[in-house]
Design an enzyme around this catalytic site. Structure first.
Site, mmCIF file in Angstrom:
data_model
loop_
_atom_site.group_PDB
_atom_site.id
_atom_site.type_symbol
_atom_site.label_atom_id
_atom_site.label_comp_id
_atom_site.label_asym_id
_atom_site.label_seq_id
_atom_site.Cartn_x
_atom_site.Cartn_y
_atom_site.Cartn_z
ATOM 1 N N GLU A 85 0.782 -1.295 -0.072
ATOM 2 C CA GLU A 85 0.018 -0.155 -0.044
ATOM 3 C C GLU A 85 0.740 1.193 0.052
ATOM 4 O O GLU A 85 0.395 2.315 0.717
ATOM 5 C CB GLU A 85 -0.902 0.037 1.411
ATOM 6 C CG GLU A 85 -1.823 -1.041 1.031
ATOM 7 C CD GLU A 85 -2.866 -0.987 2.037
ATOM 8 O OE1 GLU A 85 -3.022 -0.314 3.182
ATOM 9 O OE2 GLU A 85 -4.031 -1.355 2.049
ATOM 10 N N GLU B 233 -6.632 -7.948 -0.467
ATOM 11 C CA GLU B 233 -7.201 -7.612 0.851
ATOM 12 C C GLU B 233 -8.735 -6.963 0.708
ATOM 13 O O GLU B 233 -8.817 -6.364 -0.201
ATOM 14 C CB GLU B 233 -6.672 -6.305 1.713
ATOM 15 C CG GLU B 233 -5.193 -7.070 2.232
ATOM 16 C CD GLU B 233 -4.560 -5.970 3.194
ATOM 17 O OE1 GLU B 233 -5.306 -5.072 3.713
ATOM 18 O OE2 GLU B 233 -3.343 -5.873 2.870
HETATM 19 C C1 GAL Z 1 -4.660 -2.801 4.946
HETATM 20 C C2 GAL Z 1 -3.291 -3.002 5.121
HETATM 21 C C3 GAL Z 1 -3.200 -4.186 6.372
HETATM 22 C C4 GAL Z 1 -4.375 -3.761 7.255
HETATM 23 C C5 GAL Z 1 -5.587 -3.941 6.752
HETATM 24 C C6 GAL Z 1 -6.585 -3.632 7.769
HETATM 25 O O1 GAL Z 1 -4.911 -1.367 4.407
HETATM 26 O O2 GAL Z 1 -2.578 -3.480 4.075
HETATM 27 O O3 GAL Z 1 -2.046 -4.345 6.556
HETATM 28 O O4 GAL Z 1 -4.051 -2.701 8.310
HETATM 29 O O5 GAL Z 1 -5.544 -2.567 6.009
HETATM 30 O O6 GAL Z 1 -8.027 -3.545 7.037
#
Ligand code: GAL
Length: 734
Positions: free
Chosen positions: A394, A454
């Site tokens: 990210e 994710e």
């Molecule tokens: C994303 C990140 C993860 C975690 C997640 C929580 O932005 O890559 O490490 O923080 O959010 O939903």
């Protein structure tokens, strides 16, 4: 000849910097893997692991050198290690997730005791990834992976890379790159041999050789060379698949004048073709919709310092308890024990370099590039790994940096594609696969191939002790997202955030230093969302049937239990409430299309708030045969404290651990999330309980770890509460 010696035992530890004047008596004796501190499972601060500690080890060489070089190999130490041997200090190794080695030959004594000292800086140093800005996970501290001593001939093999080709044809082949280092002062002339064996040990103790070849090699003094051996003409090979992850053995030897001077040791590899195409991911020529979870390597109490058994167990949980076909090692290379197990059981892996949203200066980026190399050179032989993540998770675009990480990855490993996890849809596409954290979607893909790396996570944190509406909503959201991703087309799959709740910094999470983003809790015990994942596996792997209900009349908003969701891979279910048969139900393809096993949505539960009602009974059928049943008591009454161990036997090596699960359950064994008794544990026998004792239970379920010392024997653990009968369980330490 080469020899490896595990070097985890007999270390001394002091949680502060110490010079040689500090006596050993001030230190405590420890065995690796080691956490610089043991924590409660939540409500502690990252300051508590952020300090410099001193590790010492006094040792005599387990074997004489006999002209060999001696290396000290660290699997991983958090976060920066300065290693000294008998007063000689090596440059600091910066980075907690990648392995490092030192040639200690010129500094060890063969005839006397040696002193090894590691000054370990576990502060969150801004010059080392992932630090520099905020990070949503704790990194903890300690020499938390294995350490080995490695004896090798002055001319020796440093690494082997096996690449397989044309595995779907009748002429598959393996190309084996062998890296050889000459640490002597003369030219080396010899040969390298590679062989593939069946990997199956026959009754006579031998393995069948399937292919073998030898090539000459010449290496100038004090230099290194790579040679490649092509092993074609293989007999019929079996593919590494998810259901049958067949692995073969690869043996590599270095020969001089007809004698083997270095046997690298056989290691397993697999023949498989893994490729992301525009329309999705293909394993061995077949389209496979990826369904996975992100995994952090941290555990309750022990931070990252989990021994092999717990690492392996996590892979088993992701594959068999969570029914996934892929896992992302967010956000760093993880334990070789975890990856080995992924190979063994057929669980695909997306592995990535350390980092989180922040890109540091040129020196920081140089560490990151080194991490790309360290990750790939350590892990390129794992058939489970299908993609290298070469962006900082990210982060913003950085053309120069990411052109370099991609180029390096492609040079090191021509057989795997690159990904790089981003969170905005029009970031620069320098990778082979557009790997996207898509919390708002699934969005229409803007590139291809497209993999969702994710979703959910912080968008819907959920605790085991949240109310039923939320826990159910959490599970249903996961199911719906996978269904939408599978239905839209052009999406290779979706990897949710995340498998397990994890400890985090104050900028994230629920304020108690936990991100409750897991489909399982921090002890790896399931929330209802976990049962959705579990239910996606084939019933031939495991039959799953779980009603997502407390079966109480007043926990949901407006009361009642309508509709009732059941996560199952059965064909049909039959539902009873008390003596009343509610009906037979089929998977709900309308709400959850295109996933292997849509949840069941049971409607028509006529009971109303305040009315008499009986126990819930759900029966699952496969091909007309009743194969699973779940009952939930209608009275919510805690009847039993139950204990369970993941293993019956663990090793008396001073580090091995197994999980001790405890639950307060109803009369059918369902955990009661609002049961909050204080649980007291007593242990008899030579082992240690790791975790909070007494434990104020939340969510009806939690776990401790039982850690072996160095004595074999029987250990009995007894748990008690004020009102429930005591529970007892026995563990063998061998
Ligand atoms: C994303 C990140 C993860 C975690 C997640 C929580 O932005 O890559 O490490 O923080 O959010 O939903």
């Amino acid at each position: 000849m080469r020899a490896m010696s595990l070097f985890n035992d007999n270390w001394l530890f002091l949680p502060r910097p110490a010079d040689s004047n500090v006596p050993d008596a001030d230190f405590s004796s420890i065995t690796l893997p080691h956490s610089n501190k043991i924590f409660p499972h939540h409500n502690f601060h990252d300051d508590e692991y952020q300090f410099i500690s001193t590790y010492r080890k006094r040792f005599r060489l387990p074997l004489l050198l006999n002209g060999r070089r001696l290396y000290l190999d660290f699997g991983g130490a958090m976060l920066a290690a300065t290693v000294s041997i008998n007063g000689h200090t090596f440059p600091e190794y910066k980075g907690g997730f990648t392995p490092f080695s030192f040639d200690i030959t010129d500094y060890v004594r063969e005839d006397a005791e040696n002193l090894l000292v590691v000054h370990l800086d576990s502060t969150e140093r801004k010059d080392i990834p992932p630090y520099g800005y905020v990070v949503d996970y704790m990194t903890f501290g300690g020499i938390y992976r294995d350490v080995h001593l490695r004896y090798v001939a002055p001319v020796h093999i440093t690494n082997v890379h096996v690449r397989t080709y044309d595995v779907l044809t009748d002429k598959p082949r393996a190309e084996v790159d062998i890296f050889v280092r000459n640490q002597s002062d003369s030219v080396f002339q010899g040969s390298v041999q590679a062989l593939i064996n069946s990997g199956i040990i026959a009754a006579d103790g031998n393995v069948a050789t399937l292919a073998i070849d030898t090539v000459p090699i010449e290496i100038a003094a004090q230099s290194q060379e790579k040679v490649t051996i092509i092993l074609a003409d293989l007999p019929q090979i079996a593919l590494w698949t998810l259901d049958n992850p067949v692995r073969y053995g690869l043996g590599v030897e270095l020969h001089q004048a007809g004698t083997c001077i270095d046997d690298y040791g056989a290691f397993p590899f697999g023949f498989r073709e893994a490729v992301f195409k525009d329309d999705g991911f293909y394993l061995n020529g077949e389209r496979l919709q990826l369904r996975g979870l992100n995994r952090h390597q941290t555990y309750a109490y022990i931070g990252c310092a989990a021994p092999a058994r717990l690492q392996r167990k996590d892979a088993d949980i992701v594959k068999f308890e969570l029914g996934c076909n892929v896992v992302r090692t967010s956000h760093y290379p993880q334990s070789p024990h975890f990856l080995n197990r992924c190979d063994e059981i057929g669980l695909l892996v997306f592995e990535e370099i350390p980092g989180w949203q922040h890109i540091g200066d040129k020196d920081w980026q140089a560490i990151s590039l080194r991490d790309v190399r360290a990750m790939i050179e350590r892990d390129w032989n794992h058939p489970s790994i299908i993609l290298w993540g070469v962006r900082i998770n990210e982060s913003l675009d950085n053309t120069e940096f990411y052109t370099a990480t991609n180029a390096l990855a492609r040079t090191l490993d021509t057989t795997r594609q690159t990904g790089g996890v981003r969170f905005f849809p029009h970031s620069e596409f320098l990778e082979d696969v557009y790997t996207m954290n898509d919390f708002y979607g699934p969005l229409e893909p803007t590139h291809s191939p497209w993999l969702i790396t994710e979703f959910h996570g912080h968008m819907f944190p959920t605790k085991t002790f949240d109310n039923e509406d939320r826990r159910l909503d959490h599970a249903v959201r996961h199911a719906k997202y996978h269904a939408r991703a599978a239905t839209m087309g052009g999406i290779a799959g979706a990897i949710a955030w995340c498998a397990f709740d994890y400890n985090t910094h104050k900028e994230f999470g629920s304020g108690d230093r936990i991100c409750y983003h897991g489909v399982s809790d921090i002890f790896r015990l399931p929330k209802w969302a976990a049962h959705f994942y579990a239910s996606q596996q084939a019933p031939t792997q495991r039959i799953v049937l779980q009603a997502a209900s407390l079966w109480s009349m007043g926990d949901r908003s407006e009361g009642g239990n309508n509709p009732l969701y059941v996560f199952s891979n059965c064909d049909t279910i039959e539902v009873f409430a008390g003596t009343e048969r509610i009906g037979e139900f089929k998977p709900n393809h309308d709400e959850f299309p295109n996933i292997p096993h849509p949840p069941f949505k049971v409607t028509g539960l006529g009971m109303r708030w305040g009315e008499e009602f009986g126990d819930l009974r759900v029966v699952g059928y496969l091909a007309g045969k009743a194969v699973a049943e779940q009952n939930i008591a209608c009275d919510g009454h805690p009847t039993q404290l139950v204990l369970a161990l993941d293993d019956d036997v663990i090793a008396a090596d001073g580090a091995d651990m197994t999980r001790l699960i405890f639950k307060v359950v109803d009369r059918y064994g369902n955990p009661l999330p609002y049961a909050t008794p204080i649980v007291n544990f007593e242990i008899s026998g030579d082992a240690e309980l790791i975790g909070e004792n007494p434990f104020a239970l939340v969510g009806g379920q939690a776990a401790l770890y039982v850690k072996a010392r160095h004595t074999a024997g029987t250990v009995v653990i007894r748990a008690s509460t004020k009102r429930l009968p005591d529970a007892e369980i026995t563990l063998t330490i061998a």
